[in-house]
Design a protein around this motif. Structure first.
Motif, short mmCIF file in Angstrom:
data_model
loop_
_atom_site.label_atom_id
_atom_site.label_comp_id
_atom_site.label_asym_id
_atom_site.label_seq_id
_atom_site.Cartn_x
_atom_site.Cartn_y
_atom_site.Cartn_z
N LEU A 77 4.91 0.36 0.81
CA LEU A 77 5.54 0.43 2.30
C LEU A 77 6.74 0.03 2.33
CD1 LEU A 77 4.71 0.84 5.24
CD2 LEU A 77 3.94 -1.46 5.29
N MET A 78 7.15 -1.34 1.71
CA MET A 78 8.55 -1.62 1.67
C MET A 78 9.62 -0.62 1.14
SD MET A 78 8.76 -4.05 3.50
CE MET A 78 10.10 -4.49 3.09
N ASN A 79 9.19 0.09 -0.08
CA ASN A 79 9.71 1.22 -0.77
C ASN A 79 10.07 2.36 0.10
OD1 ASN A 79 10.16 -0.17 -3.02
ND2 ASN A 79 8.91 1.04 -4.32
N SER A 130 7.72 9.15 -0.54
CA SER A 130 7.04 7.70 -0.64
C SER A 130 6.47 7.24 0.57
CB SER A 130 8.42 6.74 -0.81
OG SER A 130 9.44 7.02 0.44
N LEU A 131 6.73 8.04 1.84
CA LEU A 131 5.96 7.75 2.85
C LEU A 131 4.72 8.52 2.77
CD1 LEU A 131 6.04 6.43 5.78
CD2 LEU A 131 6.97 8.74 6.65
N LEU A 132 4.37 9.65 2.30
CA LEU A 132 3.29 10.26 1.95
C LEU A 132 2.28 9.38 0.98
CD1 LEU A 132 1.52 12.74 2.06
CD2 LEU A 132 2.82 13.83 0.05
N TYR A 133 3.02 8.88 -0.09
CA TYR A 133 2.44 8.12 -1.02
C TYR A 133 1.61 6.74 -0.35
CZ TYR A 133 1.38 6.46 -5.78
OH TYR A 133 0.62 5.78 -6.87
N VAL A 134 2.49 6.15 0.71
CA VAL A 134 1.87 5.22 1.58
C VAL A 134 0.64 5.40 1.99
CG1 VAL A 134 2.33 3.57 3.41
CG2 VAL A 134 4.22 3.91 1.64
N GLY A 135 0.78 6.52 2.62
CA GLY A 135 -0.54 7.11 3.35
C GLY A 135 -1.90 7.35 2.40
N ILE A 136 -1.42 8.14 1.24
CA ILE A 136 -2.35 8.02 0.23
C ILE A 136 -2.95 6.78 -0.16
CG2 ILE A 136 -2.80 8.80 -2.12
CD1 ILE A 136 -0.62 11.36 -1.52
N ILE A 142 -2.98 3.96 1.35
CA ILE A 142 -3.95 3.32 1.97
C ILE A 142 -5.30 4.11 2.15
CG2 ILE A 142 -4.12 2.98 4.72
CD1 ILE A 142 -1.11 2.17 4.77
N THR A 143 -5.24 5.52 2.27
CA THR A 143 -6.32 6.12 2.54
C THR A 143 -7.32 6.08 1.04
OG1 THR A 143 -5.32 7.78 3.70
CG2 THR A 143 -7.25 8.54 2.42
N ALA A 144 -6.73 5.88 0.10
CA ALA A 144 -7.49 5.60 -1.21
C ALA A 144 -8.23 4.21 -1.22
CB ALA A 144 -6.72 5.71 -2.41
N LEU A 145 -7.48 3.29 -0.62
CA LEU A 145 -8.15 2.13 -0.26
C LEU A 145 -9.35 1.99 0.49
CD1 LEU A 145 -7.85 -0.93 -1.29
CD2 LEU A 145 -5.99 -1.18 0.53
N VAL A 146 -9.19 2.50 1.84
CA VAL A 146 -10.09 2.83 2.58
C VAL A 146 -11.38 3.67 1.91
CG1 VAL A 146 -10.81 4.01 4.91
CG2 VAL A 146 -8.76 2.71 4.43
N MET A 147 -11.23 4.67 1.37
CA MET A 147 -12.22 5.44 0.36
C MET A 147 -12.98 4.41 -0.48
SD MET A 147 -10.63 9.29 -0.26
CE MET A 147 -11.31 9.20 -1.67
N ASP A 148 -12.13 3.67 -1.27
CA ASP A 148 -12.87 2.98 -2.28
C ASP A 148 -13.56 1.78 -1.47
OD1 ASP A 148 -11.84 4.15 -4.30
OD2 ASP A 148 -10.29 2.86 -4.90
N TYR A 149 -13.28 1.25 -0.46
CA TYR A 149 -14.22 0.41 0.40
C TYR A 149 -15.63 0.94 0.46
CZ TYR A 149 -16.31 -2.46 3.78
OH TYR A 149 -17.27 -3.23 4.42
N PHE A 150 -15.62 2.29 1.26
CA PHE A 150 -16.81 2.95 1.50
C PHE A 150 -17.51 3.58 0.18
CE2 PHE A 150 -14.65 3.22 5.60
CZ PHE A 150 -15.57 2.62 6.10
N ASN A 151 -16.92 3.81 -0.96
CA ASN A 151 -17.30 4.39 -2.14
C ASN A 151 -17.63 3.56 -3.23
OD1 ASN A 151 -17.22 7.24 -0.84
ND2 ASN A 151 -15.37 7.54 -1.79
#
Length: 168
Positions: A150-152, A105-111, A113-122
């Motif tokens: 994040l809450m999960n 679940s912690l790894l998924y939060v990181g993924i 957030i990273t995907a959201l940032v990537m989608d912003y730039f892509n």
């Protein structure tokens, strides 16, 4: 193995106290909002995957691509949908089987957030100047999904007891 006799109880008093005390601790320590966040995340994943897999050509219409190839951008959206489905299945498996759920679940939060940032730039940088209101709503939906993830992750130790189901 213990041999049973007619006058002997099946469970000792200490074992009974341990069993009762353990059940009470699980019930009072469980995060009651876990299932609602999971249901929201399930709806968000299904809506995003359906939108990107089956209506990607409509989604491309919300972007001003300029010199970019619309077909390549549409393939990027379909790739993102496949990624969303695969990583969500992994998260769901980890939750249902309690397979390192705290770490996953912690790894998924990181993924997420990273995907959201990537989608912003892509992708989001190519949004038209006045995107449709539903597109703005879908971006807000992603922020809410990241918050639920994040809450999960924060409350992973307080997840419902095993055996888990999708609705528990």
């Amino acid at each position: 193995m213990r041999h049973l006799h007619a006058g002997q109880p099946l469970v000792t008093d200490e074992e009974l106290d341990a069993l009762i005390g353990e059940d009470e601790a699980v019930d009072t320590n469980t995060d009651v909002w876990f299932k609602y966040r999971n249901l929201f995340l399930l709806v968000a994943v299904i809506s995003q995957a359906v939108k990107l897999l089956f209506f990607s050509h409509l989604t491309v219409g919300n972007f001003e691509l300029g010199a970019l190839d619309p077909q390549a951008f549409e393939r990027y959206l379909v790739f993102r949908a496949g990624f969303i489905v695969a990583i969500s299945a992994f998260y769901l498996f980890s939750y249902l089987k309690n397979w390192y759920f705290e770490k996953v679940s912690l790894l998924y939060v990181g993924i997420a957030i990273t995907a959201l940032v990537m989608d912003y730039f892509n992708a989001y940088v190519y949004l038209s100047e006045s995107p449709a209101q539903w597109m703005t709503g879908l971006i807000a939906l992603r922020f809410m999904a990241v918050f639920c993830l994040l809450m999960n992750a924060w409350n992973a130790q307080r997840a419902p007891a095993m055996p888990r189901s999708l609705w528990s």
